[in-house]
Motif scaffolding. Structure first.
Motif, short mmCIF file in Angstrom:
data_model
loop_
_atom_site.label_atom_id
_atom_site.label_comp_id
_atom_site.label_asym_id
_atom_site.label_seq_id
_atom_site.Cartn_x
_atom_site.Cartn_y
_atom_site.Cartn_z
N THR A 1 1.07 -1.31 -0.02
CA THR A 1 0.06 0.13 0.08
C THR A 1 0.90 1.13 -0.18
O THR A 1 1.85 1.11 0.56
N GLY A 2 0.38 2.21 -0.62
CA GLY A 2 1.04 3.58 -0.70
C GLY A 2 0.17 4.64 -0.82
O GLY A 2 -0.97 4.59 -0.95
N TYR A 3 0.85 5.94 -0.55
CA TYR A 3 -0.01 6.97 -0.70
C TYR A 3 -0.38 7.34 -1.82
O TYR A 3 -1.59 8.00 -2.18
N ASP B 1 -9.46 6.66 0.90
CA ASP B 1 -8.27 7.65 0.54
C ASP B 1 -7.11 7.39 1.70
O ASP B 1 -7.40 7.47 2.79
N GLY B 2 -5.92 6.81 1.42
CA GLY B 2 -4.82 6.81 2.09
C GLY B 2 -4.75 5.43 3.01
O GLY B 2 -4.84 5.47 4.08
N ASP C 1 -5.33 8.63 -4.74
CA ASP C 1 -5.46 8.85 -3.24
C ASP C 1 -4.76 7.78 -2.68
O ASP C 1 -5.65 7.55 -1.63
N GLY C 2 -3.91 7.08 -2.92
CA GLY C 2 -3.46 6.02 -2.53
C GLY C 2 -3.59 4.88 -3.30
O GLY C 2 -4.61 4.94 -4.28
N SER C 3 -2.81 3.76 -3.17
CA SER C 3 -3.05 2.66 -4.25
C SER C 3 -2.69 1.23 -3.33
O SER C 3 -2.20 1.30 -2.03
N VAL C 4 -3.04 0.20 -3.85
CA VAL C 4 -2.73 -1.18 -3.49
C VAL C 4 -1.85 -1.57 -4.97
O VAL C 4 -2.66 -1.77 -5.79
#
Length: 411
Positions: A109-111, A146-147, A117-120
């Motif tokens: 996971t990241g921003y 988000d996030g 608004d963030g990702s997997v």
């Protein structure tokens, strides 16, 4: 409060333990500021023995997935994947299978940046260097998530579950489900946190016990100090209930930022970053089957000089109920500790090992057991180049009954 007299600060975590830095990060194009736990999958063949993420550094400066492999003269580091601002950026949470193979998938996971608004992100291991990005799902804020910060969790059908700090219908965070498709993933929000006695702002990972999902929120609840919540499946939907609302200091914790660890007998363990008798945070246990008193504080940090303070990472627990974890601050040098809480009758005894800046500082990830008695720890700062380290605590850590860095579902 279930406490006992602590061991002196700086005591070793078990007999003859030693902790030292395996690797010192150097900044771009290397990694910088490792922030996930250091995971040690079962080692076979050409795959690294330790993997983790750094929030910065790498070829694009947006973070890395790194691997460490033990060579004849020491440990060698490889940047397995450099994140960028287009597909995924600033990785935070990491989950991996118990063993790496060419058919494995690793989830990060990241921003995120740009329209995200963030990702997997899903990565495929490679035995010869750079790993392959298979797909990435980008969140789009309210009413979407988000996030995402906590490590994702995959079930036997390939569905991924996790939390987002913000977003959802009310903008206070969400629990999501990603279902695999031929071209990637389809997402649905299975719960949106509200304002009021409901919890909100979940940071951490989820735990699955018999198809019921458990997690924490850093705020909200009846006192506003955070919650432990559960999501019970009902057909294709989930029903949320607050299992416990934290009461705050002096007798209870405040602001849990980490997710939970499922120990034996369905007992859940976690940390609060603040609160407790001395205000330095707590370690708690939750017994979901106990309606009258589901929560017990088993340790309050900051109760003596040089104790650890401010735990923000999940813990790991062995079959005897001993709890391993980290604090982001405190200790003799003030840059964090590795702690062990050992059951002793109805209380717990704490033993410590200090981060000393040379072996790293400010650990924000859970300890990663290797199954051979050693623990691996990511320290987000200090070290030779001040960009953080991966440290090894060599000792006799018994096998843990849970590992927050694994996609294996408990239950």
């Amino acid at each position: 409060m279930l406490l006992s007299h602590p061991m002196p600060a700086g005591a070793r975590v078990g007999p003859d333990w030693k902790m030292h830095a395996l690797y010192n990060f150097g900044g771009s194009p290397d990694g910088e500021s490792p922030n996930s736990g250091a995971i040690a999958p079962k080692h076979r063949g050409p795959y690294p023995q330790i993997i983790g993420t750094t929030q910065f550094g790498g070829y694009y400066g947006e973070g890395t997935l790194y691997g460490l492999s033990k060579g004849k003269t020491g440990w060698d580091e490889t940047v397995l994947y450099s994140f960028d601002a287009y597909t995924a950026a600033r990785p935070v949470g990491l989950s991996a299978p118990e063993e790496l193979t060419e058919n494995s998938r690793v989830f990060v996971t990241g921003y995120g940046f740009g329209n995200s608004d963030g990702s997997v992100t899903v990565l495929k291991p490679s035995p010869s260097g750079n790993w392959t990005l298979l797909t990435s799902y980008s969140f789009q804020d309210t009413p979407d998530g988000d996030g995402p910060e906590g490590a994702p969790m995959e079930d036997a059908n390939g569905n991924i579950y996790g939390t987002t700090l913000g977003g959802g219908t009310h903008g206070k965070g969400a629990v999501y489900e990603l279902t695999p498709t031929a071209s990637g993933y389809t997402e649905r929000v299975i719960y949106s946190f509200k304002v009021g006695t409901d919890g909100h702002y979940p940071y951490g990972n989820l735990v699955d016990i018999d198809d019921t999902l458990y997690g924490t929120t850093s705020q909200g609840g009846s006192k506003g100090f955070g919650t432990v919540f559960k999501l019970t499946p009902s057909g294709s939907r989930y029903t949320e209930s607050v299992l416990y609302s934290f009461k705050g200091p002096p007798l209870d914790g405040e602001q849990p930022q980490a997710g939970l660890c499922a120990g034996t007998g369905s007992t859940l363990y976690g940390t609060t970053s603040l609160g407790g008798y001395d205000g330095g945070g707590t370690v708690f246990e939750i017994r979901p089957s106990s309606a009258k008193r589901p929560e017990h504080v088993i340790w309050s940090f900051g109760g003596f000089y040089h104790d650890g303070i401010n735990p923000v990472a999940p813990v790991v627990v062995n079959s005897q109920g001993a709890v391993y974890g980290t604090t982001r601050a405190g200790g003799k040098v003030g840059v964090g500790t590795l702690f062990l809480l050992t059951p002793k009758g109805s209380a717990f005894k704490e033993t410590l090992y200090d981060f000393n800046a040379y072996n790293g500082g400010s650990p924000v990830g859970a300890p990663g057991p290797d199954g051979h008695g050693h623990l691996y720890l990511s320290a987000s700062g200090n070290g030779d180049h001040l960009y953080g380290t991966v440290a090894e605590a060599k000792g006799n850590a018994q096998a843990t009954s849970c590992n927050p860095g694994s996609v294996t579902i408990n239950g």
